[in-house]
Design a protein around this motif. Structure first.
Motif, mmCIF file in Angstrom:
data_model
loop_
_atom_site.group_PDB
_atom_site.id
_atom_site.type_symbol
_atom_site.label_atom_id
_atom_site.label_comp_id
_atom_site.label_asym_id
_atom_site.label_seq_id
_atom_site.Cartn_x
_atom_site.Cartn_y
_atom_site.Cartn_z
ATOM 1 N N LYS A 298 0.838 -1.217 0.000
ATOM 2 C CA LYS A 298 0.000 0.000 0.000
ATOM 3 C C LYS A 298 0.865 1.256 0.000
ATOM 4 N N HIS A 299 2.014 1.189 0.654
ATOM 5 C CA HIS A 299 2.878 2.374 0.745
ATOM 6 C C HIS A 299 3.393 2.846 -0.610
ATOM 7 N N SER A 300 3.202 2.005 -1.647
ATOM 8 C CA SER A 300 3.666 2.390 -2.994
ATOM 9 C C SER A 300 2.571 3.096 -3.787
ATOM 10 N N ILE A 301 1.381 3.233 -3.208
ATOM 11 C CA ILE A 301 0.216 3.700 -3.978
ATOM 12 C C ILE A 301 -0.326 5.013 -3.416
ATOM 13 N N PRO A 302 -0.446 6.049 -4.245
ATOM 14 C CA PRO A 302 -1.058 7.292 -3.760
ATOM 15 C C PRO A 302 -2.526 7.075 -3.422
ATOM 16 N N GLY A 303 -3.010 7.801 -2.426
ATOM 17 C CA GLY A 303 -4.397 7.649 -1.988
ATOM 18 C C GLY A 303 -4.488 6.704 -0.812
ATOM 19 N N ASP A 304 -5.714 6.543 -0.291
ATOM 20 C CA ASP A 304 -5.916 5.768 0.938
ATOM 21 C C ASP A 304 -5.993 4.266 0.716
ATOM 22 N N VAL A 305 -6.373 3.852 -0.497
ATOM 23 C CA VAL A 305 -6.816 2.464 -0.694
ATOM 24 C C VAL A 305 -5.711 1.601 -1.299
ATOM 25 N N ASN A 306 -5.590 0.394 -0.776
ATOM 26 C CA ASN A 306 -4.728 -0.591 -1.424
ATOM 27 C C ASN A 306 -5.439 -1.123 -2.662
ATOM 28 N N LEU A 307 -4.972 -0.708 -3.840
ATOM 29 C CA LEU A 307 -5.650 -1.067 -5.089
ATOM 30 C C LEU A 307 -5.174 -2.409 -5.642
ATOM 31 N N LEU A 308 -4.270 -3.066 -4.929
ATOM 32 C CA LEU A 308 -3.664 -4.279 -5.489
ATOM 33 C C LEU A 308 -4.526 -5.503 -5.255
ATOM 34 N N ARG A 309 -4.333 -6.464 -6.151
ATOM 35 C CA ARG A 309 -5.133 -7.685 -6.105
ATOM 36 C C ARG A 309 -4.354 -8.803 -5.424
ATOM 37 N N GLU A 310 -5.054 -9.901 -5.203
ATOM 38 C CA GLU A 310 -4.424 -10.999 -4.452
ATOM 39 C C GLU A 310 -3.122 -11.442 -5.115
ATOM 40 N N ALA A 311 -3.137 -11.509 -6.448
ATOM 41 C CA ALA A 311 -1.953 -12.002 -7.160
ATOM 42 C C ALA A 311 -0.738 -11.105 -6.911
ATOM 43 N N ASP A 312 -0.972 -9.789 -6.745
ATOM 44 C CA ASP A 312 0.144 -8.862 -6.492
ATOM 45 C C ASP A 312 0.782 -9.171 -5.132
ATOM 46 N N MET A 313 -0.080 -9.412 -4.131
ATOM 47 C CA MET A 313 0.453 -9.716 -2.807
ATOM 48 C C MET A 313 1.194 -11.059 -2.838
ATOM 49 N N LEU A 314 0.598 -12.042 -3.547
ATOM 50 C CA LEU A 314 1.223 -13.367 -3.587
ATOM 51 C C LEU A 314 2.563 -13.310 -4.316
ATOM 52 N N ALA A 315 2.655 -12.460 -5.346
ATOM 53 C CA ALA A 315 3.918 -12.344 -6.089
ATOM 54 C C ALA A 315 5.021 -11.822 -5.170
ATOM 55 N N PHE A 316 4.675 -10.832 -4.329
ATOM 56 C CA PHE A 316 5.658 -10.290 -3.389
ATOM 57 C C PHE A 316 6.042 -11.347 -2.359
ATOM 58 N N LEU A 317 5.013 -12.063 -1.868
ATOM 59 C CA LEU A 317 5.252 -13.081 -0.835
ATOM 60 C C LEU A 317 6.150 -14.193 -1.336
ATOM 61 N N THR A 318 6.004 -14.514 -2.621
ATOM 62 C CA THR A 318 6.818 -15.596 -3.151
ATOM 63 C C THR A 318 8.077 -15.032 -3.813
ATOM 64 N N GLN A 319 8.434 -13.805 -3.395
ATOM 65 C CA GLN A 319 9.678 -13.182 -3.851
ATOM 66 C C GLN A 319 9.732 -13.083 -5.365
ATOM 67 N N GLY A 320 8.666 -12.497 -5.901
ATOM 68 C CA GLY A 320 8.561 -12.348 -7.349
ATOM 69 C C GLY A 320 9.642 -11.473 -7.957
ATOM 70 N N GLY A 321 10.365 -10.722 -7.123
ATOM 71 C CA GLY A 321 11.449 -9.890 -7.645
ATOM 72 C C GLY A 321 10.943 -8.554 -8.146
ATOM 73 N N PHE A 322 11.884 -7.730 -8.571
ATOM 74 C CA PHE A 322 11.557 -6.334 -8.890
ATOM 75 C C PHE A 322 11.773 -5.986 -10.360
ATOM 76 N N GLU A 323 12.091 -6.999 -11.157
ATOM 77 C CA GLU A 323 12.270 -6.725 -12.588
ATOM 78 C C GLU A 323 10.941 -6.294 -13.194
ATOM 79 N N VAL A 324 11.008 -5.545 -14.296
ATOM 80 C CA VAL A 324 9.781 -5.239 -15.028
ATOM 81 C C VAL A 324 9.154 -6.561 -15.450
ATOM 82 N N ARG A 325 7.845 -6.689 -15.188
ATOM 83 C CA ARG A 325 7.177 -7.940 -15.599
ATOM 84 C C ARG A 325 6.693 -7.760 -17.032
#
Ligand code: ELE
Length: 326
Positions: A298-325
């Protein structure tokens, strides 16, 4: 309605404000809708262009706004002066006499509003805004309890909102927490509600002691969870999550947040993440990891709301890395 200057400017340093709609419950409702749940906001908004824009913003995220009351009056507003480096953020509230604050507590027909619901989430901001909203919040939790709807409550203590009513905060908060299944709160919240001290040196020990006191006081409570921050400065912090159940204490990895884009709503993203985890029957550790990931991203997104979906959180959790997808 949140008004904040562009970037890291001070308010009115240049003659413009960015507008975002948000608030504790709205942020959780929107995030849960984005995570795939049927999510209904129960509130009151002005019957004017501002109220309609707010409802339309919630609908954009998938929140059902059909139960929102529209009435004549003003929109609750807060100004955010976003901090940077060694200058903390500052909030100025302009919410007295808003349509929401003035809506009589008996204007909400809770048994029919909650029909078919599984979960009610609300925050201490309702209690802080005034007697009327506090009575409405209490009626909501009693109706939820009677209808077997689970309840989560986020203390969200805002001293500027409580103002001269601060002495009433502990008793009002206790009234709601005694009905809750899941409490979002930290050792400072428990200390306030139970008039206790938790002088332990580590955040984990303070939280553990506070959770023990909470479970001993409120037999209904099944879970207590919080985010904990260690600030190096405003833009550079460590964030981790803590959760206690009646028989376990869990924590997460510590995430370093640098160059924070917008920290408002991190706690609400965490709350939505945890409720999502409960609905998906995630194991305790997985749901806590998911929730802190939501808070972190959420800290990467302007505004109050976490606009990310489950897959975004899971990608981070499974160390999806920071390369451009791509
Ligand atoms: O309505 C108010 O007065 C609020 O304070 C709502 C806040 O914008 C959110 O609840 C964000 O809170 P965090 O998620 O802890 O950053």
């Amino acid at each position: 309605m949140r008004l904040s200057p562009p970037g890291c400017e001070l308010p009115l340093q240049s003659p413009r404000f960015n507008v975002h709609f948000g608030g504790a419950e709205a942020n959780v409702a929107a995030s849960l809708a984005i995570l795939g749940h049927r999510s209904v906001m129960i509130s009151a908004l002005p019957d004017n262009m501002l109220g309609r824009a707010c409802a339309s913003e919630l609908r954009k995220h998938g929140v059902d706004t059909g139960s929102i009351r529209h009435a004549e009056g003003r929109m609750g507003v807060y100004y955010l002066s976003p901090g940077a480096m060694h200058r903390p953020s500052e909030v100025l509230y302009d919410r007295a006499d808003s349509v929401f604050a003035r809506m009589p507590a008996d204007a909400y027909d809770w048994p029919s509003l909650l029909a078919g619901a599984q979960w009610l989430h609300l925050s201490g901001i309702n209690l802080a805004l005034g007697e009327t909203t506090a009575r409405a919040a209490l009626a909501a939790v009693h109706a939820a309890r009677a209808a077997n709807v689970s309840i989560s409550f986020d203390c969200n203590y805002r001293s500027k909102l409580w103002g001269s009513r601060a002495a009433q905060a502990p008793a009002l908060l206790r009234d709601i927490v005694s009905e809750a299944d899941l409490l979002f709160g930290n050792d400072r919240d428990i200390a306030l509600m139970l008039d206790m001290d938790f002088p332990h040196a580590s955040a984990m020990d303070r939280f553990r002691a506070a959770a023990e006191a909470a479970f001993a006081t409120w037999p209904r409570l099944q879970r207590m969870a919080a985010t904990e921050r260690l600030h190096r400065n405003v833009d550079d912090q460590d964030l981790f999550g803590l959760m206690a159940t009646r028989d376990r204490m869990l924590t997460t990895a510590t995430h370093t947040l640098a160059n924070i884009v917008d920290r408002i709503g991190g706690g609400d993203a965490f709350a939505a993440g945890l409720v999502h985890g409960l609905f998906r029957n995630m194991p305790d550790q997985t749901m806590l990891d998911f929730a802190i990931t939501a808070a972190c991203l959420k800290h990467s997104i302007p505004g109050d709301v976490n606009l990310l979906r489950e897959a975004d959180m899971l990608a981070f959790l499974t160390q999806g890395g920071f390369e451009v997808r791509r």
